[in-house]
Structures are given as structure tokens and as C-alpha cells.
Motif scaffolding. Structure first.
Motif, short mmCIF file in Angstrom:
data_model
loop_
_atom_site.label_atom_id
_atom_site.label_comp_id
_atom_site.label_asym_id
_atom_site.label_seq_id
_atom_site.Cartn_x
_atom_site.Cartn_y
_atom_site.Cartn_z
N MET A 152 0.91 -1.00 -0.11
CA MET A 152 0.06 0.04 -0.02
C MET A 152 0.87 1.40 -0.04
SD MET A 152 -2.83 1.08 2.91
CE MET A 152 -1.77 0.95 4.01
N THR A 153 0.62 2.12 -0.83
CA THR A 153 1.57 3.29 -1.08
C THR A 153 0.79 4.26 -0.08
OG1 THR A 153 0.06 4.26 -2.80
CG2 THR A 153 1.91 3.11 -3.31
N ASN A 154 1.91 5.30 0.43
CA ASN A 154 1.35 6.27 1.27
C ASN A 154 0.49 7.40 0.53
OD1 ASN A 154 2.83 5.36 3.34
ND2 ASN A 154 4.58 6.61 2.87
N PHE A 155 -0.31 7.98 1.48
CA PHE A 155 -1.25 8.89 0.95
C PHE A 155 -0.55 10.11 0.50
CE2 PHE A 155 -3.91 12.60 1.82
CZ PHE A 155 -5.04 12.45 0.93
N ASP A 156 -0.85 10.54 -0.77
CA ASP A 156 -0.16 11.76 -1.19
C ASP A 156 -1.12 12.93 -1.31
OD1 ASP A 156 1.46 13.86 -2.56
OD2 ASP A 156 1.68 12.65 -4.34
N PRO A 157 -1.20 14.10 -0.37
CA PRO A 157 -2.01 15.08 -0.36
C PRO A 157 -2.01 16.28 -1.62
CG PRO A 157 -0.27 15.49 0.99
CD PRO A 157 -0.01 14.29 0.77
N PHE A 158 -0.89 15.71 -2.33
CA PHE A 158 -0.72 16.74 -3.59
C PHE A 158 -1.22 16.15 -4.90
CE2 PHE A 158 2.46 17.93 -0.20
CZ PHE A 158 2.03 19.30 -0.24
N ALA A 159 -1.53 14.86 -4.85
CA ALA A 159 -1.93 14.22 -5.93
C ALA A 159 -3.26 14.73 -6.28
CB ALA A 159 -2.13 12.60 -5.62
N GLY A 175 -7.01 15.28 -6.93
CA GLY A 175 -8.00 14.54 -6.26
C GLY A 175 -7.84 13.85 -5.10
N ALA A 176 -6.93 14.15 -4.53
CA ALA A 176 -6.33 13.47 -3.06
C ALA A 176 -7.58 13.57 -2.14
CB ALA A 176 -5.01 13.92 -2.73
N VAL A 177 -7.89 14.95 -2.09
CA VAL A 177 -8.67 15.28 -1.01
C VAL A 177 -10.02 14.84 -1.08
CG1 VAL A 177 -9.98 17.38 0.50
CG2 VAL A 177 -7.50 17.48 -0.30
N LEU A 178 -10.56 14.62 -2.40
CA LEU A 178 -11.68 14.28 -2.60
C LEU A 178 -11.86 12.67 -2.38
CD1 LEU A 178 -13.09 16.09 -5.84
CD2 LEU A 178 -13.59 16.51 -3.33
N SER A 179 -10.86 12.10 -2.67
CA SER A 179 -10.82 10.81 -2.35
C SER A 179 -10.59 10.02 -1.15
CB SER A 179 -9.49 9.99 -3.25
OG SER A 179 -8.14 10.50 -2.52
N ILE A 180 -10.51 11.17 0.03
CA ILE A 180 -10.28 10.72 1.41
C ILE A 180 -11.67 10.01 1.66
CG2 ILE A 180 -10.37 11.45 3.63
CD1 ILE A 180 -8.41 13.66 2.62
N ARG A 181 -12.69 10.21 1.57
CA ARG A 181 -14.01 9.64 1.82
C ARG A 181 -14.06 8.05 1.34
NH1 ARG A 181 -18.92 12.77 -0.45
NH2 ARG A 181 -17.88 14.37 0.64
N HIS A 182 -13.43 7.99 0.43
CA HIS A 182 -13.40 6.21 -0.09
C HIS A 182 -12.17 5.41 0.32
CE1 HIS A 182 -16.11 7.94 -2.96
NE2 HIS A 182 -15.39 8.67 -3.34
N LEU A 183 -11.43 5.99 1.31
CA LEU A 183 -10.25 5.20 2.10
C LEU A 183 -11.01 4.41 2.98
CD1 LEU A 183 -7.55 8.03 2.53
CD2 LEU A 183 -7.60 6.40 0.81
N GLY A 184 -10.40 3.15 3.01
CA GLY A 184 -10.98 2.15 4.22
C GLY A 184 -10.31 2.63 5.40
N ASP A 185 -10.60 2.13 6.43
CA ASP A 185 -10.58 2.45 7.85
C ASP A 185 -8.86 2.76 8.25
OD1 ASP A 185 -13.10 2.63 8.36
OD2 ASP A 185 -13.15 0.55 9.48
#
Length: 459
Positions: A1-8, A10-20
Motif C-alpha cells: 500500500m502506498t502512502n497517501f499523497d495530499p498533492f496528488a 483529487g487527493a482530498v476528494l478521495s479521502i472519503r473512499h479510503l478504508g479504515d
């Protein structure tokens, strides 16, 4: 699993789709790989801007060149951050910035260990502030080696995975007391001089309270709050999804939807009511400190208008005025249409100490409201038949209610009656459509008697 990249993209919009697990890892990644570096840069920039904007530089200061009065104003206009935020960054940043003396010799930062850890991305601003804010007052009195040892130990402790800034600050307080024991007494003297409580002007029907408590007084108040707000004393309530009709009457309790701050307020109200009744409380004009409530006879009779507490500008509803008539620490002054006093409620119309003891014994020394665990000493005696309607001040017309339940009884939908000398509560229809009366048993002798009867019935 790759680390979350806040600068990618659509990164912010994708947060709600992350697993726990991914969500928690993202929070850690943002802090460790981005947040701490940003904090370090912000502090360094704030300190450098302030240094270059030194007033002694006159027109050559960085702030003056940009048409600003100070480095704080320059950063405020440049970043849009709040002034308080900028000032915190500057104060902390200056403690972590390398210095120089009057002849230009370079000196390490006042807190060089913290500065190095921040530069390496090991500390956040909150961690750094927890260390620096607590140790800084001791910096000029403590042994430098001891100060450095404390700083080093705290930086190492901050690396603990489960450490929080609040916990680290507590450790820093202990370290400061250890390395600078002589500083404790002066701090106490300064704190004692700043102690005080202020009541502000009425705003929106509320009176703001502010001030400073000594650690001793704060500790006493906190202990009292903890004693009476512990979860085991919290009134229980049914989740919204449960059907009230299926509830057993003995299980029903008065629903309480209060915030922690509201609960502390109500506990303080109980403390003040108890203090007013205490025979050791100093007298005021020869009598117990009794709150005066002024109301017109017409408003009181028609249950309209408002009443007023002596010294407080905020009005009280007539319903509240009638409720206050139950308590012995208030006295009602009734005026005619011209403002003349036509009646003065007697403070002795409250329940006597002997009556109070009897009622407390009957109600089990707790608030009689179903599910409430407020202690009887802090409760008020409620007239089941209102005093204003001719209700007698007698044991069979009184019931123990805490500050909160006494104030909210009228609008909560609950009703009270005395049946065969014992209080009974009738729940609102939304909780129990059958609205059956509940006999509350908090008196230990009465509970024991019930058990004995039950044993006899089964025997």
C-alpha cells in the motif's frame, strides 16, 4: 500500500473512499511526512521575518520596506493567518533560531535539541511548544546541563508512538519543577496575585464568567466535578431507535442531553445552592445569602411577562420564577402596577432543615428523578404542588431534585406526585405512551423492605 499523497490530483476528494486502515495511515503520513516539515518551516520563517523586521533597523527593516509596522503585521498580510497564530509561531520560532551576540559571534538556539529535532521532521509545533513553553521560564535559573538533559529527555519521549502533546506537556511540567525547584514559589506568588473571578455583562440571556483559579481551588472544583459527573452516576437513557412502548416502567429514566460544560454548570449550581443553605456560610445583612427575585403581581397571576434577579440584568421567565419559589435560597418581591411592594415572600417558607432531613431519608439521599445520581446534599426541595398555588411546605409535598431536573421539570414532560407518602414520576408520552406512574426506590431501607416482601411472596 502506498502512502497517501495530499498533492496528488483529487487527493482530498478521495479521502472519503479510503478504508479504515488507509484513513488512519493517511493521518499519520500527513503528520510525519508533511505536517512536521511545514511546522518547522513556518516557525523558522516567522522568526526570520521578525528578526529582519526589528524596529531598531528603522526604515531598513523588512516590515518597514513592505509598509508594515511589524513583522507580525507583515506575516498577517502575507499569509492571512490570525494574529494570535503568528505570534505563537514567532515566540516559538525565536527560541529555536540560532543567535548571535553583540560582536557577531554565533550562538546556538536557546533550545537547540528541539530545534534540531524539528529540522529533522521529528517534532510537530505542538510537541515543540509543549517542551519550550514549560522549560523556558526555568532557562535562566536552572543549571544549563540539567536544562539540556530535560530537553533531550522530552524530545526522546516525544518519539514514543502513542505520545500526545498534552501528555508531553505534563512531563515537561514535572521536569521544570525538578530542575528549577526555586522557581515554584515565585510562580505561586505571581499566580496568587492574578487569581480572581469576574462576572461579565448579560449577553443573549447568559452572564459570562471568566478569571483565574489557583491550582488548589481548581483542583478542588475539578474533584467535585469528577465526583458527580463520573459515568457511573450518569443518568442512562434509551437510544432513539428503541421503541418506548416496549420499555418496562421501572427502566424508564429522565432523558438527559447535556454537554460536559452544561453538566459542570449544573453541578456548580448545586454547589452554590448547598453553600447558601450551609449554616456556616457568612450572613448577608444578618440573614443567609438569599437571591431576590422581583416580579409584578399581574405577571405572576397571569403567568406572563418576566421576573428579575437582583443585580442581574437578564430577565427570567415567569415559569422559572415560579420554580424558584420552591427553593429556600430565593425570595420573591411582588410589585403592583405602580412599582410599589405589595408582597414579600418569606425566606422561611422553604423547607426547614428537619423537613429536609426527613425528605432526604425518604428519597435515599439522591435526586429522586429516575436514573439521576446527584447527591441529596446538593439537591433542592421541590414543592410537588407549587407553593404559588397554595402548596404546603410539608414533607408530603416535597421531593429532592437536583439543580438540572428542578429547572427542566416543567418542559421535560415529566410529572411528579406523592402517593402514600412516596414520590412517583409519570414519563412523557414520547417515552412511554401508556404514561404509567413510576415509583422510584432509592432509599436503601425501602429497597430492603421490597426485597423482603418479594422473598415472602416467593416463599
Amino acid at each position: 500500500m502506498t502512502n497517501f499523497d495530499p498533492f496528488a490530483p483529487g487527493a482530498v476528494l478521495s479521502i472519503r473512499h479510503l478504508g479504515d486502515n488507509e484513513l488512519v495511515d493517511a493521518a499519520r503520513t500527513i503528520e510525519e511526512e508533511y505536517g512536521r516539515q511545514l511546522d518547522a518551516a513556518r516557525l523558522a520563517i516567522a522568526a526570520e521575518v521578525e528578526h529582519r523586521s526589528w524596529r531598531m533597523l528603522g526604515s531598513d527593516s523588512l516590515a518597514a520596506k513592505r509598509g508594515c509596522r511589524s513583522g507580525t503585521e507583515l506575516l498577517e498580510r502575507t499569509t492571512g493567518a490570525a494574529v494570535n497564530t503568528i505570534r505563537k509561531r514567532i515566540r516559538l520560532g525565536e527560541k529555536l533560531r540560532d543567535r548571535s551576540n553583540l560582536v557577531g559571534e554565533a550562538w546556538p538556539a536557546e533550545f537547540s535539541v528541539v530545534a534540531a529535532a524539528m529540522a529533522e521532521g521529528k517534532l510537530s509545533q505542538d510537541f515543540a511548544a509543549a517542551i519550550v513553553d514549560e522549560l523556558a521560564p526555568a532557562a535562566h535559573r536552572a543549571n544549563p546541563d540539567h536544562l539540556r538533559a530535560a530537553e533531550t529527555a522530552l524530545v526522546e519521549s516525544a518519539a514514543t508512538p502513542t505520545m500526545t502533546a498534552g501528555e508531553l506537556r505534563i512531563q515537561a511540567v514535572v521536569w521544570r519543577a525538578y530542575i528549577d525547584p526555586d522557581g515554584v514559589a515565585p510562580d505561586e506568588e505571581e499566580a496568587l496575585a492574578k487569581r480572581g473571578i469576574r462576572l461579565g455583562r448579560v449577553n443573549g440571556g447568559l452572564v459570562p464568567i471568566s478569571g483565574n483559579l489557583t491550582p488548589l481551588v481548581a483542583g478542588q472544583l475539578e474533584r467535585l466535578f469528577n465526583a458527580y459527573l463520573t459515568p457511573r452516576r450518569e443518568p442512562a437513557f434509551r437510544p432513539d431507535g428503541d421503541a418506548p412502548a416496549e420499555a418496562e416502567p421501572d427502566e424508564l429514566v429522565i432523558r438527559v442531553d447535556r454537554t460536559p460544560d452544561q453538566k459542570r454548570h449544573d453541578v456548580l449550581g448545586g454547589i452554590l445552592s448547598a453553600a447558601a443553605r450551609d449554616p456556616e456560610t457568612p450572613k448577608l445583612n444578618g440573614a443567609a445569602p438569599t437571591v431576590l427575585v422581583t416580579v409584578s403581581a399581574e405577571d405572576l397571576q397571569n403567568v406572563t411577562g418576566a421576573g428579575w434577579i437582583d443585580g442581574i440584568d437578564a430577565p427570567l421567565s415567569i415559569k422559572t420564577v415560579r420554580q424558584l419559589a420552591c427553593t429556600a435560597d430565593t425570595q420573591t418581591v411582588i410589585l403592583d402596577q405602580n412599582g410599589a411592594v405589595i408582597a414579600l415572600g418569606s425566606p422561611t417558607r422553604g423547607f426547614t432543615p428537619q423537613q429536609r432531613k426527613a425528605i432526604a431519608a425518604r428519597d435515599g439521599y439522591y435526586c429522586a428523578a429516575p436514573g439521576c445520581g446527584a447527591p441529596g446534599d446538593w439537591c433542592e426541595i421541590h414543592h410537588v404542588m407549587p407553593h404559588a398555588e397554595g402548596g404546603p411546605t410539608e414533607i408530603d409535598n416535597g421531593v429532592l431534585l437536583c439543580w438540572h431536573h428542578h429547572r427542566t421539570l416543567g418542559r421535560s414532560g415529566w410529572e411528579i406526585r406523592i402517593n402514600e407518602g412516596v414520590p412517583e414520576f409519570r414519563p412523557p408520552s414520547w417515552m412511554d405512551p401508556r404514561r404509567e406512574w413510576i415509583r422510584v426506590s432509592k432509599s436503601k431501607p425501602r429497597i430492603l423492605a421490597q426485597l423482603k416482601r418479594a422473598l415472602r411472596d416467593t416463599g
